[in-house]
Write a protein that holds these residues in place. Structure first.
Motif, PDB file in Angstrom:
ATOM      1  N   LEU A  38       7.352 -13.854  10.992  1.00 54.18           N
ATOM      2  CA  LEU A  38       7.739 -15.261  10.829  1.00 54.18           C
ATOM      3  C   LEU A  38       6.528 -16.043  11.336  1.00 54.18           C
ATOM      4  O   LEU A  38       5.991 -15.731  12.395  1.00 54.18           O
ATOM      5  N   ARG A 289      17.745 -25.570  17.734  1.00 53.41           N
ATOM      6  CA  ARG A 289      16.705 -24.606  18.093  1.00 53.41           C
ATOM      7  C   ARG A 289      16.571 -24.478  19.600  1.00 53.41           C
ATOM      8  O   ARG A 289      16.451 -23.371  20.118  1.00 53.41           O
ATOM      9  N   CYS A 293      16.732 -20.734  21.056  1.00 55.88           N
ATOM     10  CA  CYS A 293      15.422 -20.098  21.243  1.00 55.88           C
ATOM     11  C   CYS A 293      15.418 -19.226  22.497  1.00 55.88           C
ATOM     12  O   CYS A 293      15.873 -19.643  23.558  1.00 55.88           O
ATOM     13  N   GLU A 294      14.884 -18.022  22.361  1.00 53.32           N
ATOM     14  CA  GLU A 294      14.813 -17.087  23.494  1.00 53.32           C
ATOM     15  C   GLU A 294      13.506 -17.246  24.260  1.00 53.32           C
ATOM     16  O   GLU A 294      13.362 -16.748  25.367  1.00 53.32           O
ATOM     17  N   HIS A 295      12.521 -17.877  23.642  1.00 54.36           N
ATOM     18  CA  HIS A 295      11.204 -18.010  24.285  1.00 54.36           C
ATOM     19  C   HIS A 295      10.703 -19.438  24.140  1.00 54.36           C
ATOM     20  O   HIS A 295       9.757 -19.703  23.392  1.00 54.36           O
ATOM     21  N   LYS A 298       7.033 -20.295  23.988  1.00 53.31           N
ATOM     22  CA  LYS A 298       6.146 -19.690  22.989  1.00 53.31           C
ATOM     23  C   LYS A 298       6.206 -20.466  21.668  1.00 53.31           C
ATOM     24  O   LYS A 298       7.041 -21.347  21.488  1.00 53.31           O
ATOM     25  N   ALA A 299       5.288 -20.114  20.763  1.00 55.98           N
ATOM     26  CA  ALA A 299       5.276 -20.758  19.442  1.00 55.98           C
ATOM     27  C   ALA A 299       5.865 -19.785  18.416  1.00 55.98           C
ATOM     28  O   ALA A 299       5.867 -18.568  18.630  1.00 55.98           O
ATOM     29  N   CYS A 300       6.338 -20.339  17.300  1.00 58.36           N
ATOM     30  CA  CYS A 300       7.059 -19.509  16.330  1.00 58.36           C
ATOM     31  C   CYS A 300       6.089 -18.784  15.383  1.00 58.36           C
ATOM     32  O   CYS A 300       5.995 -19.108  14.195  1.00 58.36           O
ATOM     33  N   CYS A 305       5.212 -15.118  19.778  1.00 61.38           N
ATOM     34  CA  CYS A 305       6.592 -14.761  20.132  1.00 61.38           C
ATOM     35  C   CYS A 305       6.941 -13.365  19.605  1.00 61.38           C
ATOM     36  O   CYS A 305       6.812 -13.104  18.409  1.00 61.38           O
ATOM     37  N   LEU A 307       9.739 -12.155  19.053  1.00 66.82           N
ATOM     38  CA  LEU A 307      10.877 -12.168  18.123  1.00 66.82           C
ATOM     39  C   LEU A 307      10.482 -12.711  16.739  1.00 66.82           C
ATOM     40  O   LEU A 307      11.285 -12.686  15.809  1.00 66.82           O
ATOM     41  N   ALA A 308       9.257 -13.214  16.636  1.00 71.41           N
ATOM     42  CA  ALA A 308       8.740 -13.630  15.326  1.00 71.41           C
ATOM     43  C   ALA A 308       7.929 -12.498  14.690  1.00 71.41           C
ATOM     44  O   ALA A 308       7.781 -12.440  13.467  1.00 71.41           O
ATOM     45  N   CYS A 343      14.369 -13.267  15.979  1.00 70.61           N
ATOM     46  CA  CYS A 343      14.749 -14.563  16.536  1.00 70.61           C
ATOM     47  C   CYS A 343      16.167 -14.963  16.099  1.00 70.61           C
ATOM     48  O   CYS A 343      16.455 -15.024  14.904  1.00 70.61           O
ATOM     49  N   TYR A 345      17.602 -17.868  16.220  1.00 77.19           N
ATOM     50  CA  TYR A 345      17.661 -19.168  15.542  1.00 77.19           C
ATOM     51  C   TYR A 345      17.350 -19.005  14.044  1.00 77.19           C
ATOM     52  O   TYR A 345      18.067 -19.511  13.186  1.00 77.19           O
ATOM     53  N   TYR A 346      16.312 -18.249  13.754  1.00 78.06           N
ATOM     54  CA  TYR A 346      15.948 -18.077  12.340  1.00 78.06           C
ATOM     55  C   TYR A 346      16.856 -17.069  11.632  1.00 78.06           C
ATOM     56  O   TYR A 346      17.017 -17.125  10.413  1.00 78.06           O
TER      57      TYR A 346
HETATM   58  S1  SF4 Z   1      10.554 -17.499  16.919  1.00 82.80           S
HETATM   59 FE1  SF4 Z   1      12.546 -18.007  17.761  1.00 82.80          FE
HETATM   60  S2  SF4 Z   1      12.564 -17.182  19.812  1.00 82.80           S
HETATM   61 FE2  SF4 Z   1      10.428 -17.257  19.141  1.00 82.80          FE
HETATM   62  S3  SF4 Z   1       9.669 -19.204  19.857  1.00 82.80           S
HETATM   63 FE3  SF4 Z   1      10.394 -19.558  17.771  1.00 82.80          FE
HETATM   64  S4  SF4 Z   1      12.562 -20.206  18.016  1.00 82.80           S
HETATM   65 FE4  SF4 Z   1      11.911 -19.297  19.971  1.00 82.80          FE
END
Ligand code: SF4
Length: 782
Positions: A38, A289, A293-295, A298-300, A305, A307-308, A343, A345-346
């Motif tokens: 992502l 979001r 968001c778990e982080h 961090k940036a997406c 991240c 989780l991205a 992630c 959220y996504y």
């Molecule tokens: S990808 Fe998801 S968990 Fe990671 S920073 Fe973006 S919203 Fe947060």
């Protein structure tokens, strides 16, 4: 009432059951061709509006024979794939997919380019089949919204190659499509058989349910004023789900104004399952979001991240598992997402496509860039909307379609801005000061958009875009925030019309003639959201907007942009006049100038009422200041009467403590502000609340902004020959004010066995035009 009541529509549903599975080209390709991380670094990407504008610009540059928005469809086994290709030049035999973008095209992640090629190849296959072509040139046209230039990537493909590609995509989607189709058949069967979860409808609940079902069956909108306590959530969800089966609805969107509304909807959906625990109905909760968001640090994108990273590679299994959870609320979806290390959220955004009921905030459908609305259009979904506590929609929508900039905000941004942006900000600030210098009052509505300012603003946006093109990372978040604000401001200026005001407020202490303003705020202030909301209602097959306070109907129809054939119902209250003693007080005035002298009579009345009938009361005031004056006087004169008061910016725990004091055996008077957290959406049945005092008509403050709104309302909705701008006055002050009063008063009687008293403490409550706005079931004394 019959057992297991059913619903019937005036018009029988005539739906042809289609056994093929229909999928949009975009959905198909996103399913099969998305891979890797992502990555939201290629941002800010072009907005939806810029995308449309960019497409129009490119189309306008093409020759006269160019076919834009070409509908294409094709079949593979029992899959129907359809969509609209952006354009086809038959002379050049070139099919184009136009993508508007901002920034550096080279920074576009590979997986996004891969997806774009997949889309145009599918369109190419459909076009070749439809027109019997042997080959076709496929072009990805990247349109830079900053400099309006096109970068075109072209390749010649044979029909055979495109067909092979198309069939491969379809095959990879086929298993998913088969289970989706099976789900849809099972879902509709279950919904047809769904029984009302209680033995009987509550009083008022049945007519509401029938109205929702009929509106859905005839593809219309419904504005339903229905009193509290009749079970509106189940009473609207049940009939719309029944209609989903007969009307072929793809999705139901339950849109709530506030978080508790989402909770009530999820509870109601659980209740509906009580008779059918295995009902294959997929319910999804959308949360913001920052809540999912778990982080947050961090940036997406995959380099920041975890989780991205590899999101699209792990998505298929996570998606499959999410479908095994019938109620995909925040907690359940988080558990699935974390198990698959993606992630949450996504993942929720992905699951919108595969859900039957989506529960989320208004903004997911009504906002300028609303995701649910955008997906509805792109996927041609047939959707049904339920808009909970719909009296909030006007104010919420005004906020969505307004934009504000402060001079101090742009001045501050200069310090961290790179030189090119700084220079454009300086130019903008110079035009801004010119504008300020033209003002003779602290608040002014400009008749037209200021030309110099608009030119300088567009330069700022261009400078930001160029900078981000060269530096896709490393721009401070605060500076990016300013860019989003200037972009949004420009967008709202682009759609500026009589539905909005363009105003400038000078922030200065003292008389403007003597003192330099310290700051100023420019605002594109939407006051009639109807033109924006209209398209959103048109995109839905049916919409029900419901609330206990939707009077007068014409006011809501005018401001909400509902279609002309909207059905309006006013569900009779199950409560009787004998349950609520409503007393107006003709000798009291809570007008601003009279507030000082009103304190003692209010205290005397409260003390008298409390002595007569000890129990729990809520007292509502127009401001914290007024509230505190009365509360202090009551405490001083009647120290034995327990009191507690709302304070500014209460935390959730403090709000809970405030409400916890209302027990069946407690007694006291709680002080709150009208329109605040305790004036609607709280439920204190029985002895938990036996009365309310309302020391205000809830009228918005008379100030220069509201006076301008009044003038505009009069101009738009006034009746010929009407004295004193009466309609403007009603639309700006009276109707919104009384709506708050009725909402607050509605806290007292919650069930048919409740008894209570309501003191309306102002002489204006005795006026005929005010009384006409009070609920018909009240018997008003005094
Ligand atoms: S990808 Fe998801 S968990 Fe990671 S920073 Fe973006 S919203 Fe947060």
């Amino acid at each position: 009432m019959p057992q297991n009541p059913s619903l019937s529509a005036s018009k029988p549903a005539a739906l042809v059951v289609d056994r093929t599975y229909r999928v949009a080209v975009r959905t198909l390709c996103e399913f099969t061709a998305k891979q890797g991380d992502l990555d939201l670094r290629f941002t800010p990407s072009a907005t939806a509006l810029e995308g449309v504008v960019g497409q129009n610009v490119v189309v306008a540059r093409r020759g006269p024979g160019y076919l834009a928005e070409l509908s294409l469809s094709g079949e593979f086994e029992n899959l129907t794939v359809r969509g609209r290709a952006d354009g086809y030049d038959a002379d050049a035999n070139r099919l184009e997919e136009i993508k508007a973008f901002r920034g550096d095209l080279n920074a576009m992640p590979d997986n996004r380019r891969h997806l774009h090629w997949a889309q145009v190849k599918v369109y190419g296959a459909l076009l070749c089949t439809e027109r019997g072509l042997k080959e076709v040139h496929l072009a990805l046209v990247y349109f830079d919204v900053g400099n309006q230039e096109e970068t075109v990537l072209t390749e010649l493909f044979s029909t055979a190659d495109l067909q092979a590609f198309f069939q491969d995509q379809c095959r990879r989607f086929a298993a998913w499509a088969a289970q989706e189709q099976a789900h849809r058949v099972a879902r509709d069967e279950a919904l047809r058989a769904l029984k009302f979860p209680h033995a009987e409808f509550r009083a008022g609940q049945r007519p509401l349910s029938e109205a929702v079902f009929k509106a859905a069956s005839s593809g219309r909108c419904l504005l339903a004023q229905a009193p509290t306590g009749i079970g509106k959530t189940v009473g609207t969800l049940f009939p719309l789900l029944k209609a989903a089966a007969t009307q072929g609805l793809d999705k139901v969107f339950y849109l709530a104004a506030k978080t508790p509304g989402r909770g009530l909807a999820l509870d109601a959906l659980n209740t509906l399952r009580s008779n059918a625990p295995d009902m294959p109905l997929r319910v999804l909760e959308l949360v913001a979001r920052d809540k999912a968001c778990e982080h947050p640090d961090k940036a997406c994108h995959g380099e920041s991240c975890p989780l991205a990273q590899g999101f699209y590679d792990r998505l298929p299994l996570a998606r499959l598992e999410a479908l095994t959870v019938p109620q995909m609320d925040k907690a359940a979806l988080r558990a699935v997402a974390l198990q698959h290390q993606i992630c949450p959220y996504y993942l929720a955004q992905e699951m919108v496509r595969w859900s039957d009921v989506v529960v989320g905030d208004y903004n997911y459908y009504f906002d300028l860039n609303a995701m649910l609305y955008g997906m509805t259009l792109a996927s041609q979904w047939r959707v049904g909307l339920l808009v909970d506590e719909a009296h909030n929609l006007i104010e919420r929508a005004r906020g969505m379609y307004s934009a504000e900039l402060a001079r101090s905000q742009l001045s501050a941004a200069r310090s961290s801005a790179p030189s090119a942006i700084k220079a454009s900000l300086n130019r903008l600030l110079r035009t801004w000061v010119e504008l300020e210098n033209q003002q003779t009052q602290n608040y002014t509505v400009c008749k037209e958009l200021p030309v110099n300012f608009m030119g300088a603003l567009s330069n700022v946006n261009a400078a930001f875009a160029e900078h981000l093109a060269a530096h896709s990372e490393g721009t401070p978040a605060a500076l990016l925030g300013v860019y989003f604000d200037t972009l949004h401001f420009s967008r709202m200026c682009d759609s500026y019309a009589e539905h909005s005001l363009f105003d400038i407020s000078l922030i200065a202490t003292g008389d403007i003639a003597d003192i330099e303003p310290t700051d100023s705020v420019l605002c594109v202030r939407n006051i009639v959201p109807a033109p924006f909301l209209k398209a959103r209602f048109q995109a839905a097959h049916t919409a029900t907007l419901f609330s206990a306070t939707l009077s007068p109907t014409a006011y809501h129809l005018d401001l909400m942009g509902l279609p002309e054939d909207t059905v309006c119902v006013d569900v009779a209250s199950p409560f009787s006049a004998s349950q609520l003693k409503v007393q107006t007080h003709r000798h009291m005035s809570t007008r601003y100038k009279d507030r000082g002298v009103s304190v003692q009579p209010i205290v005397d009345l409260m003390a008298r009422q409390f002595a007569q009938a000890p129990g729990n009361y809520l007292a509502f005031f127009s401001s914290f200041d007024y509230l505190q004056k009365v509360a202090r006087a009551l405490q001083a004169q009647h120290p034995d009467t327990p009191t507690w008061a709302q304070s500014r910016a209460m935390l959730e725990a403090e709000r809970e403590q405030f409400l916890a004091r209302f027990t069946p055996h407690s007694r006291g008077i709680a002080f709150a502000v009208l329109g605040g957290a305790f004036a609607e959406g709280i439920d204190l049945p029985g002895r938990r609340l036996i009365g309310a005092f309302i020391a205000t008509l809830g009228l918005p403050q008379v100030n220069p902004v509201n006076e301008q709104i009044k003038d505009r309302m009069q101009a738009l909705f006034g009746r010929p020959g009407e004295p004193d701008k009466a309609q403007g006055q009603n639309y700006t002050y009276l109707y919104p004010g009384l709506q708050k009063v009725v909402q607050a008063a509605g806290r007292v009687i919650r069930t048919t066995s409740d008894q209570g008293v309501l003191h309306l403490m102002d002489d204006r409550f005795a006026r005929a035009e005010v009384k006409a706005l009070l609920p018909a079931w009240w018997r008003v004394d005094g």
